[in-house]
Design a protein around this motif. Structure first.
Motif, PDB file in Angstrom:
ATOM      1  N   MET A   1       1.161  -0.524   0.399  1.00 55.12           N
ATOM      2  CA  MET A   1      -0.253  -0.227   0.167  1.00 55.12           C
ATOM      3  C   MET A   1       0.641   1.263  -0.440  1.00 55.12           C
ATOM      4  N   LEU A   2       2.114   1.245   0.789  1.00 53.74           N
ATOM      5  CA  LEU A   2       2.473   2.613   1.345  1.00 53.74           C
ATOM      6  C   LEU A   2       3.634   2.563  -0.902  1.00 53.74           C
ATOM      7  N   VAL A   3       3.809   1.507  -1.256  1.00 50.97           N
ATOM      8  CA  VAL A   3       4.958   1.296  -2.306  1.00 50.97           C
ATOM      9  C   VAL A   3       3.292   1.646  -3.201  1.00 50.97           C
ATOM     10  N   ASN A   4       2.380   1.584  -3.406  1.00 50.74           N
ATOM     11  CA  ASN A   4       1.577   1.951  -4.814  1.00 50.74           C
ATOM     12  C   ASN A   4       1.167   3.596  -3.714  1.00 50.74           C
ATOM     13  N   ASP A   5       1.294   3.752  -3.314  1.00 50.43           N
ATOM     14  CA  ASP A   5       0.920   5.429  -2.803  1.00 50.43           C
ATOM     15  C   ASP A   5       1.974   6.434  -3.451  1.00 50.43           C
ATOM     16  N   ARG A   6       3.515   5.548  -2.736  1.00 54.46           N
ATOM     17  CA  ARG A   6       4.547   6.203  -3.395  1.00 54.46           C
ATOM     18  C   ARG A   6       4.223   6.813  -4.514  1.00 54.46           C
ATOM     19  N   LEU A   7       4.086   5.008  -5.375  1.00 53.11           N
ATOM     20  CA  LEU A   7       4.684   5.498  -7.199  1.00 53.11           C
ATOM     21  C   LEU A   7       3.449   6.141  -7.533  1.00 53.11           C
TER      22      LEU A   7
ATOM     23  N   ARG B   1       4.361  10.065  -7.117  1.00 54.32           N
ATOM     24  CA  ARG B   1       5.222  10.438  -8.288  1.00 54.32           C
ATOM     25  C   ARG B   1       5.079  10.608  -9.872  1.00 54.32           C
ATOM     26  N   ALA B   2       3.768   9.499  -9.980  1.00 56.14           N
ATOM     27  CA  ALA B   2       3.619   9.459 -10.904  1.00 56.14           C
ATOM     28  C   ALA B   2       2.711  10.855 -11.549  1.00 56.14           C
ATOM     29  N   ALA B   3       1.535  11.124 -10.575  1.00 60.87           N
ATOM     30  CA  ALA B   3       0.771  12.449 -10.492  1.00 60.87           C
ATOM     31  C   ALA B   3       1.607  13.970 -10.280  1.00 60.87           C
TER      32      ALA B   3
END
Length: 62
Positions: A45-51, A54-56
């Motif tokens: 969850m933390l990794v996906n939120d961070r990615l 970053r993508a946004a």
């Protein structure tokens, strides 16, 4: 096609099960379950939120 979120989650689920088995071999009590939940649920969850941030184009640290 499989989304990036699904790929990240799948990798951490596999790592979580491996960590759960390793922890179960050396620790008693709730620790294997805590490791499974942490590695298999919280970390992706933390990794996906961070990615996603970053993508946004946002910097989550600011």
């Amino acid at each position: 096609m499989v989304s990036r979120d699904t790929k990240v989650t799948a990798v951490f689920v596999v790592l979580g099960v491996a960590a759960w088995l390793a922890t179960d071999a050396v620790a008693d009590g709730p620790w294997p379950w805590i490791v499974l939940f942490g590695v298999g649920v919280l970390v992706p969850m933390l990794v996906n939120d961070r990615l996603d941030a970053r993508a946004a184009g946002d910097d989550a640290d600011r």
